[in-house]
Scaffold this active site. Structure first.
Site, PDB file in Angstrom:
ATOM      1  N   GLY A 165       5.523  -7.320   0.242  1.00 54.15           N
ATOM      2  CA  GLY A 165       5.490  -6.989  -1.175  1.00 54.15           C
ATOM      3  C   GLY A 165       5.196  -5.529  -1.355  1.00 54.15           C
ATOM      4  N   GLY A 225       2.481  -2.744  -2.710  1.00 59.45           N
ATOM      5  CA  GLY A 225       1.074  -2.514  -3.062  1.00 59.45           C
ATOM      6  C   GLY A 225       0.939  -1.376  -4.035  1.00 59.45           C
ATOM      7  N   GLY A 226      -0.270  -0.963  -4.252  1.00 63.45           N
ATOM      8  CA  GLY A 226      -0.534   0.083  -5.232  1.00 63.45           C
ATOM      9  C   GLY A 226       0.223   1.360  -4.943  1.00 63.45           C
ATOM     10  N   PRO A 282       5.009  -0.064   0.028  1.00 62.82           N
ATOM     11  CA  PRO A 282       5.300  -1.413   0.498  1.00 62.82           C
ATOM     12  C   PRO A 282       4.246  -1.925   1.485  1.00 62.82           C
ATOM     13  CG  PRO A 282       6.729   0.173   1.567  1.00 62.82           C
ATOM     14  CD  PRO A 282       5.948   0.933   0.548  1.00 62.82           C
ATOM     15  N   VAL A 283       4.156  -3.253   1.576  1.00 62.42           N
ATOM     16  CA  VAL A 283       3.242  -3.888   2.520  1.00 62.42           C
ATOM     17  C   VAL A 283       4.066  -4.749   3.470  1.00 62.42           C
ATOM     18  CG1 VAL A 283       1.241  -5.381   2.778  1.00 62.42           C
ATOM     19  CG2 VAL A 283       1.460  -3.966   0.749  1.00 62.42           C
ATOM     20  N   ASP A 316      -9.770  -2.397 -10.636  1.00 61.03           N
ATOM     21  CA  ASP A 316      -8.471  -3.062 -10.730  1.00 61.03           C
ATOM     22  C   ASP A 316      -8.562  -4.481 -10.180  1.00 61.03           C
ATOM     23  OD1 ASP A 316      -5.862  -3.257 -11.517  1.00 61.03           O
ATOM     24  OD2 ASP A 316      -5.026  -2.280  -9.733  1.00 61.03           O
TER      25      ASP A 316
END
Ligand SMILES: *[C@@H]1O[C@H](CO)[C@@H](O)[C@H](O)[C@H]1NC(C)=O
Ligand SMILES: *[C@@H]1O[C@H](CO)[C@@H](O)[C@H](O)[C@H]1NC(C)=O
Ligand SMILES: *[C@@H]1O[C@H](CO)[C@@H](O)[C@H](O)[C@H]1NC(C)=O
Ligand SMILES: *[C@@H]1O[C@H](CO)[C@@H](O)[C@H](O)[C@H]1NC(C)=O
Length: 824
Positions: A511, A513-514, A517-518, A629
């Site tokens: 996915g 991330g902040g 990509p991860v 967050d």
């Protein structure tokens, strides 16, 4: 012989037999009560008679129990340690007005000693459960206090409403509770609970002579260590300390309710029970000691017990463990010693500690007419006085209590704690003891200094470009950059990461991330990892990356995602984490099918995990961290469904004394951000608490706060929850398996209630995370929440959702930064 037998017949005729319509409630001289018959109080509430606990019907005791309830609960026993082994047993009132209990061969097993002789004595069982001996000639009022003798003066293990626990100082008479030896042996056990006659009196529970729990001294409103003792619908209580008596007593608010306080030797606890008529059972209302921190002197002298800390014992500020080796092995009994010795007359002061259960009052001194200023002066003047405070906290507080000798058995209380001023050498007090004049000068200098800095800062700011600007904004928040330099963290080489992720192949992507990509990866040794890769195009990402590295490397907690190391080579910047097979919480709670996998106890477990993780960030870690967050997609789940907070890209580090900060860059995720943060850019641990509250409600209700839609009104999820809760329909919020829900109604309602406390409009109304944990797990009544933040309709112009679902491939660039206030 004939005369004797005649006499016996007369006595038999006078003997009390329970009559079908109305049982007797008293016996008079020459009457007697045999085993098999009983006295019943006038209102029918209590019964007095013989009983045999356990299996041996030949061991008889005289006792009192509730007549009205089917489960026999003996509340008082006369011959506790001397059962009648050979029935018949006989209770009689002799000629001098004493109650006498006789065994088979007329041997006296038990008797009373009256304070005076009575002309016309009667022994009567009152409807309060008090068995009294009174002189019918002298006082016709059966509720007079002038009893010749009363069972209320000799409590067994039960404190009935109206009984006094404590001392009659005129006679030296003391009333204590003593546990039964076992459930079938009423003889006095080892556990004793009573009021101890210190200058500042308090209630103490002992096992034998060992103190195991103390209530803390009476502060006018309650025992200092018993915040749960507050006005409540069930009972009202009273503590009297004057020259004649010192005692605690309580009365029930409603006569039709049955509730008692029992000293339970099996569980070493003082327990309050309520009889639940519908279910025909006793329900536990409160049990003391409540937790480990209530254990007497767990943390030793000058130690303080904080229940949500790990370990629970800490030294007061200015003190260090006396024997660090033992202390670190969780043997805290040695306690703590001062860092610097007291100087007595040559420069001592007081440091104020707040939120405490006041220390052991064995060596205390109280004067109820002094004020706090006089108290301080007197304590300062006497070298052996180590602490002082108000003795009575009612109103603004009054009186003076002082402690001599080491301070023992203190604990931090999340609510209702008291302040205590502890003697410290000046050198430990820092700037607190400048004279007023010095203080004014210092303040002026600081003000001028900051004026210059602020002016300079503004000028600089104008010159800088926005991008650099943001970078500084974050960097300024690290109090020292050294932190960044001494980072010691494992470093992975690029080749091994490339290998582990099949060269960042698309099918390994988990996915976004902040800041990039991860990927999922498998190291050569088989360990599964998640790799967060900073995307080259992300300008903001550099800062968030640095931020995350700096913070996470120092954090370790089972409810935070575990950081394994980083990889910095050339332009590549990557963070390596343990891999979380169950992805993130939003996958489950917002999905109808997957939601079913999370039964209520799992949800509860997750809620607790998040709360503990957040508490660690706010309080327990070396840094004080505000996450900024917190949201469902930032809570990852391991294979046992333990919650792990992740994504520290936006987190801020705080000085230990700083509680609030202001930012010009409001970042976070709509739907979770507290109003004062969105509107004024103010963030604090309380804005995290707000996000936690939103998340808590989302977990319980299974719907997203943001984007929540209801056909009949325009409220968001918080508003909807608030409305239903106020109308007493909070359960309608939950749509799980009806059976599952029905099993957990009290916890579900408690969670919703705590959620609403967390999302209150005013940050100061919201509890902090240690209180949240306590509120979630305790059984006491909760405070009423005020109106939540963002309860009113959503603004008509909505900003698009900036959610960042870490594990959902997303087409957006995931810019979660919201900068609409920059223009202000
Ligand atoms: C009565 O019986 C008890 C127990 O059998 C015995 O210990 C006691 O000595 C007897 N008392 C008299 C007065 O006989
Ligand atoms: C006392 O409790 C009973 C039963 O629960 C209830 O019917 C009654 O209204 C209560 N009385 C008062 C004064 O609260
Ligand atoms: C003592 O406490 C235990 C555990 O809380 C409970 O099971 C037991 O019934 C209690 N005994 C009495 C006499 O209340
Ligand atoms: C200090 O207080 C203690 C306890 O009240 C007292 O015994 C002692 O005499 C006092 N000392 C002085 C110097 O006043």
């Amino acid at each position: 012989m004939a005369i004797i037998s005649l006499l016996f017949v007369t006595i038999e005729l006078l003997c009390v037999f329970p009559k079908p319509n109305r049982a007797a409630d008293a016996i008079r001289p020459t009457q007697f009560l045999r085993n098999g018959s009983t006295l019943v109080s006038n209102g029918g509430r209590f019964e007095l008679g013989f009983f045999s606990p356990g299996s041996n019907p030949n061991r008889l005791y005289l006792g009192i129990w509730y007549k009205t309830i089917p489960v026999r609960r003996v509340v008082w026993v006369a011959n506790r340690d001397k059962p009648i082994e050979h029935p018949p047993a006989t209770l009689t009132l002799n000629g001098t007005g004493s109650l006498v209990l006789l065994g088979r061969n007329q041997s006296v097993v038990w008797s009373t000693i009256s304070s005076k002789e009575a002309a016309n004595p009667a022994a009567q069982l009152l409807d309060t459960g008090n068995f009294v001996l009174r002189d019918e000639q002298r006082d016709t009022n059966s509720y007079s206090a002038n009893f010749l003798w009363q069972s209320f003066d000799y409590p067994s293990d039960t404190l009935l409403p109206g009984m006094k626990l404590g001392w009659d100082l005129r006679t030296g008479f003391v009333r204590r509770l003593t546990s039964w030896k076992s459930s079938d042996d009423p003889s006095p056990g080892e556990l004793i609970y009573g009021v101890e006659l210190h200058s500042y009196p308090e209630a103490v529970m002992r096992r034998g002579s060992t103190e195991i729990y103390r209530s803390g001294p009476w502060n006018g409103l309650r025992y200092s260590g018993a915040p749960e003792l507050r006005p409540n619908p069930l009972f009202h209580f009273e503590f009297n300390a004057n020259l004649e008596e010192v005692y605690y007593t309580y009365q029930l608010n409603n006569d039709s309710v049955i509730s008692i306080l029992v000293l339970n030797g099996t569980s070493s606890a003082g327990q309050r029970y309520i009889w639940i008529e519908d279910q025909k059972r006793w329900n536990l209302y409160v049990s003391l000691p409540r937790d480990n921190c209530d254990t007497y002197s767990l943390c030793g002298a000058y130690g303080i017990c904080v229940i949500n800390e790990s370990p629970v014992c800490q030294c007061l500020k200015g003190f260090t463990p006396k024997s660090p080796g033992k202390w670190n092995n969780m043997n805290w009994s040695q306690g703590c010693a001062r860092n610097k010795p007291l100087k007595c007359g040559k420069g001592d002061g007081f440091a104020k500690f707040d939120g405490l259960k006041l220390p052991d009052t064995t060596h205390s001194w109280v004067n109820r007419s002094m004020n706090l200023k006089e108290c301080r002066a007197m304590c300062l003047a006497n070298c052996s006085c180590v602490a002082y405070t108000k003795s009575d906290i009612r109103g603004g507080g009054s009186g003076c209590a002082m402690w001599f000798g080491d301070l023992m058995d203190m604990r931090q209380l999340p609510i209702g704690g008291q302040e205590l001023c502890i003697r410290m050498p000046d050198s430990e007090l820092g700037a607190n003891h400048f004279s007023m004049k010095q203080l004014v000068i210092i303040v002026a200098v600081i003000a001028v200094y900051f004026g210059i800095i602020i002016v300079g800062y503004c000028i600089c700011r104008r010159r800088r470009k926005t991008k650099e600007n943001a970078e500084n904004d974050i960097r300024n928040n690290y109090n020292n950059e050294r932190q960044e330099r001494d980072l010691e963290m494992p470093s992975f080489d690029l080749a091994s990461i490339v290998n582990a992720t099949s060269n960042f192949s698309v099918d390994k992507k988990l996915g976004e991330g902040g800041f990039g990509p991860v990927y999922k990866g498998v190291l050569l040794d088989g360990q599964e990892i998640a790799v967060k890769r900073l995307s080259m195009s992300s300008g903001q990402g550099v800062n968030e990356f640095k931020n995350e590295v700096t913070l996470i490397a120092k954090l370790q907690h089972r409810n935070l995602v575990k950081f394994l190391g980083c990889c910095i080579e050339g332009d590549e910047r990557m963070l390596i984490y343990e891999y979380m097979p169950n992805k993130s919480l939003d996958f489950f709670i917002f999905d109808e099918t997957k939601g079913k996998l999370l039964d209520w106890s799992k949800r509860y477990h997750i809620i607790f995990g998040i709360a503990r993780g957040l508490l660690y960030l706010h309080q327990d870690s070396r840094l004080r961290i505000i996450h900024r967050d917190l949201k469902a997609s930032n809570v990852l789940l391991d294979n046992e469904m333990n919650a792990k907070i992740s994504d520290f890209g936006l987190a801020r580090c705080f000085g230990s004394s700083q509680t609030m900060a202001n930012t010009i860059r409001v970042v976070g995720t709509y739907g979770y951000m507290a109003p004062e943060y969105v509107v004024d850019g103010l963030f604090s641990i309380k804005s995290d608490v707000f996000s936690f509250g939103v998340l808590l409600l989302e977990i319980v209700i299974g719907k997203k706060n943001r984007g929540f839609y209801h056909s009949s009104h325009n409220l968001n999820l918080i508003g909807h929850a608030w409305r239903l809760w106020k109308e007493g329909r909070a359960l309608e919020l939950v749509n799980g398996e009806p059976y599952e829900v029905s099993c957990h109604v009290p916890t579900i309602l408690r969670c919703i209630h705590v959620g609403l406390l967390c999302v209150q409009q005013q940050p100061e109304d919201r509890p902090n995370m240690s209180s949240v944990l306590l509120l979630l797990s305790s059984e006491g009544t909760l405070p009423q929440p005020n109106q939540p933040g963002f309860f009113v309709d959503r603004s008509p112009v909505e900003v698009a959702e900036y959610s960042s679902n870490k594990y959902t491939p997303s087409s957006s660039t995931n810019d979660i930064t919201i900068t609409h206030l920059e223009a202000r």
